[in-house]
Design a protein around this motif. Structure first.
Motif, short mmCIF file in Angstrom:
data_model
loop_
_atom_site.label_atom_id
_atom_site.label_comp_id
_atom_site.label_asym_id
_atom_site.label_seq_id
_atom_site.Cartn_x
_atom_site.Cartn_y
_atom_site.Cartn_z
N ALA A 1 91.80 96.44 -2.59
CA ALA A 1 92.98 97.24 -2.23
C ALA A 1 92.53 98.64 -1.84
N PHE B 1 91.08 90.96 -5.75
CA PHE B 1 91.66 91.67 -4.62
C PHE B 1 90.86 92.92 -4.28
N VAL C 1 96.28 95.30 0.76
CA VAL C 1 95.76 94.45 -0.32
C VAL C 1 95.23 93.17 0.31
N TYR C 2 93.93 92.93 0.11
CA TYR C 2 93.28 91.75 0.70
C TYR C 2 92.78 90.84 -0.41
N PRO C 3 93.21 89.57 -0.47
CA PRO C 3 92.75 88.66 -1.52
C PRO C 3 91.34 88.17 -1.24
N ALA D 1 85.67 91.93 2.45
CA ALA D 1 86.26 91.07 1.43
C ALA D 1 85.42 89.81 1.23
N ARG E 1 97.73 84.71 -0.61
CA ARG E 1 96.63 84.11 0.14
C ARG E 1 96.32 84.86 1.43
N VAL F 1 96.38 88.76 3.73
CA VAL F 1 96.37 90.21 3.60
C VAL F 1 97.81 90.75 3.64
N SER G 1 91.55 82.20 -5.91
CA SER G 1 91.49 83.65 -5.78
C SER G 1 90.58 84.23 -6.87
N TYR H 1 101.31 88.94 -7.05
CA TYR H 1 100.09 88.85 -6.25
C TYR H 1 99.18 87.67 -6.62
N THR I 1 83.51 88.56 -2.20
CA THR I 1 83.64 87.21 -2.75
C THR I 1 82.29 86.56 -2.95
N TRP J 1 93.55 90.34 -15.30
CA TRP J 1 93.09 90.98 -14.08
C TRP J 1 92.48 92.31 -14.49
#
Length: 598
Positions: free
Chosen positions: A352, A350, A338-340, A372, A306, A308, A347, A302, A376, A271
């Motif tokens: 954050a 994140f 924290v939003y994936p 988010a 899946r 928030v 995934s 984390y 992506t 990560w």
């Protein structure tokens, strides 16, 4: 249902080299058409006052670019008994253009009738149908009338399955490769983003009707931010730069003290923090920039997230991410959102953002969802661009290999034939004469040149591991590197199933080719051994020779030599540990250790 259903997977390359190049070229052209159409569709939907009214024209634009016979949009809804249904809301055909919504909406399909198909779609994976025979009889809405082959791409809005876009071929069967499918997924993502924007606009309209001016202002701001970021995404070529600007916008809009974008890097198995904002400025993170993908406290907590999450810093335990908790407490941070970043079940990382106040309400913000999603989409577009670059590189490698084969190798072959003819002259048959010795030296040089040319062609060929597997590719490398009366090259590691990714096996093959080539050209060995060994948690690829070895330290040679540096870089790119050991007069050993996939 009279069709074979399967998740689209890369097709194994089996055609001749020239045919493969043609297929790659056609795939690149198809993808470029679709990406251009997607960009035009994005602009049309962005500027349209009524998104749903613009969608039929967008379907036609994408359908013509994809060169299919029919494109339809089906949206999810719930039936009277709570069943999951999909209904056609818009359709375009190459023969008749677009159908009116009332006609299209008559066709509905129940997800329960196709559980395997919708399990794939709801997981974010596209599927394809390939009809085995005629479909003149009964057909469902999802199959389509007269469909021969079909690709179905899911649409997600705000992380929820919203429907599908179907691409039908009714005149003939035609396979859609992975790169073309990725472009179709991008086109469907554009429609999904437009539907999400329409949802925001509808929310604004409803809030106006209720006279909730504060809510209207918030949604209008979200719409402005989304539009601004869409324009930036269309023109920004660097992923890290876009992520930095997006993170700055997020921290400003929510009044956050700091924020991070953390992405999953499969090649390095970690990560990684790709953007960090502190007090309104984009700066380097003052804590560890990466942690291992597996077997780390962060990944354990984390990695499978899946939804928030709001994190109360006061109740956190140190060590989840080295140095992060200490930084937050020093800055007076109270909580973090924290939003994936998700596509289907996968995934990508994140988003954050941290606050010096309780900001749990931010977890319900539609603006956060939109940001988010855009992050992506940026990752997906970057992956697609990387795929395009790789395809272009493969085409160029193939072209160069053909040039060497048809030019340099043929020239050396011609020289050897001419030498053979010259040696038949009576004056050249006497052994030990100056002329005979010179001809013998010329023949050896020509043979060495031909062998080098053939090794170069082999190294430039399209990825052999995808066609035959790593073990067979390494065995073929050993056989082709053996020179009777000169060098004996062997391979040990029969019928290996490494479980490694195709790109990892590809890079291992390239490292082995470079190591063998270096040994044969520079070390004058009698034997070269290629081994692939199972070491429990690791695979080890090694190339060892009994040649002259290196006069200076191997590490110094690795820094100075292009070939050794290239091997080190290739190993690093796939998360491997590269090593070299050599002594003058005792040969050289090059090895790469790869952690087995969990």
């Amino acid at each position: 249902m009279n069709a074979d259903v399967a998740a689209l997977q890369p097709q194994a390359a089996s055609a001749p080299c020239a045919q493969t190049v043609t297929q790659i070229s056609e795939s690149l052209q198809a993808r470029e058409r679709l990406l251009t159409a997607s960009a035009r569709a994005s602009r049309l939907l962005l500027e349209a006052p009524d998104v749903r009214a613009a969608i039929p024209g967008v379907l036609g634009l994408i359908g013509e670019a994809a060169r299919v016979d029919r494109v339809n949009l089906m949206q999810a809804r719930t039936g009277a008994a709570g069943e999951r249904l999909l209904s056609v809301v818009s359709e375009w055909t190459a023969e008749h253009g677009t159908l009116v919504s009332a006609e299209a909406a008559l066709r509905t399909c129940n997800e329960a009738s196709y559980p395997d198909v919708f399990a794939e779609l709801r997981a974010g994976r596209s599927v394809s149908f390939n009809k085995a025979g005629s479909s003149a009889g009964h057909h469902s809405a999802i199959e389509g009338a007269g469909t021969q082959t079909k690709a179905i791409v899911p649409i997600f809005v705000a992380g929820e399955f919203n429907g599908i876009v179907g691409f039908d071929n009714t005149q003939r069967q035609r396979a859609i490769d992975v790169s073309e499918l990725a472009a179709l997924e991008t086109a469907a993502g554009v429609i999904g983003a437009a539907l999400h924007r329409e949802r925001l606009v509808d929310d604004v309209r409803r809030e106006r009707e209720r006279a909730a001016e504060q809510r209207v202002a918030e949604l209008a701001k979200a719409n402005a931010v989304i539009r601004s970021n869409l324009e930036r995404l269309a023109g920004e070529t660097d992923l890290h730069s876009f992520m930095g600007h997006m993170l700055l916008e997020a921290t400003r809009q929510f009044g956050a003290s700091s924020g991070d974008v953390v992405l999953r890097d499969d090649s390095r198995q970690e990560w990684r923090v790709v953007a960090h904002v502190h007090d309104g400025e984009l700066v380097a993170a003052p804590y560890a920039s990466n942690v291992p993908l597996m077997e780390s406290a962060f990944g354990t907590r984390y990695g499978e997230m899946r939804e928030v999450m709001y994190v109360d810093v006061a109740h956190q335990v140190a060590g989840t991410w080295p140095g992060l908790l200490e930084f937050h407490r020093a800055q007076g941070v109270v909580g973090a959102v924290v939003y994936p970043m998700m596509f289907g079940t996968r995934s990508y990382g994140f988003l954050a953002i941290t606050f010096r106040r309780n900001a749990e309400e931010v977890t319900r913000s539609e603006l956060l969802v939109a940001l988010a999603q855009q992050a992506t989409l940026a990752v997906q577009l970057t992956r697609l661009a990387h795929s395009a670059r790789e395809a272009a590189v493969l085409m160029e490698r193939t072209r160069i290999g053909q040039e060497i084969h048809d030019g340099l190798a043929q020239a050396f072959t011609g020289i050897l034939l001419q030498l053979g003819a010259v040696e038949e002259f009576p004056s050249c048959r006497k052994r030990g004469t100056a002329l005979a010795v010179t001809l013998s030296r010329v023949r050896e040089l020509a043979r060495d040149g031909l062998a080098d040319a053939r090794r170069s062609v082999m190294a430039l060929r399209l990825d052999q591991t995808r066609r035959a597997g790593l073990a067979l590719a390494l065995r073929q490398l050993a056989e082709r590197s053996t020179v009777p009366g000169g060098v004996s090259c062997t391979f040990e590691g029969d019928a290996l199933a490494t479980g490694l990714k195709p790109e990892q096996e590809h890079e291992l093959l390239r490292i082995a080719q470079e190591a063998v080539s270096n040994a044969v050209r520079h070390a004058r060995p009698r034997t070269v051994r290629i081994t692939m060994t199972d070491l429990g948690d690791y695979w080890e690829l090694a190339v060892a020779d009994d040649g002259a070895g290196m006069e200076q330290s191997p590490e110094l040679s690795a820094r100075q030599g292009f070939g050794l540096a290239s091997m080190r870089q290739r190993a690093s790119a796939i998360g491997g540990e590269w090593q070299i050991a050599s002594e003058p007069g005792h040969g050289t050993r090059v090895s790469v250790r790869m952690l087995k996939r969990a």
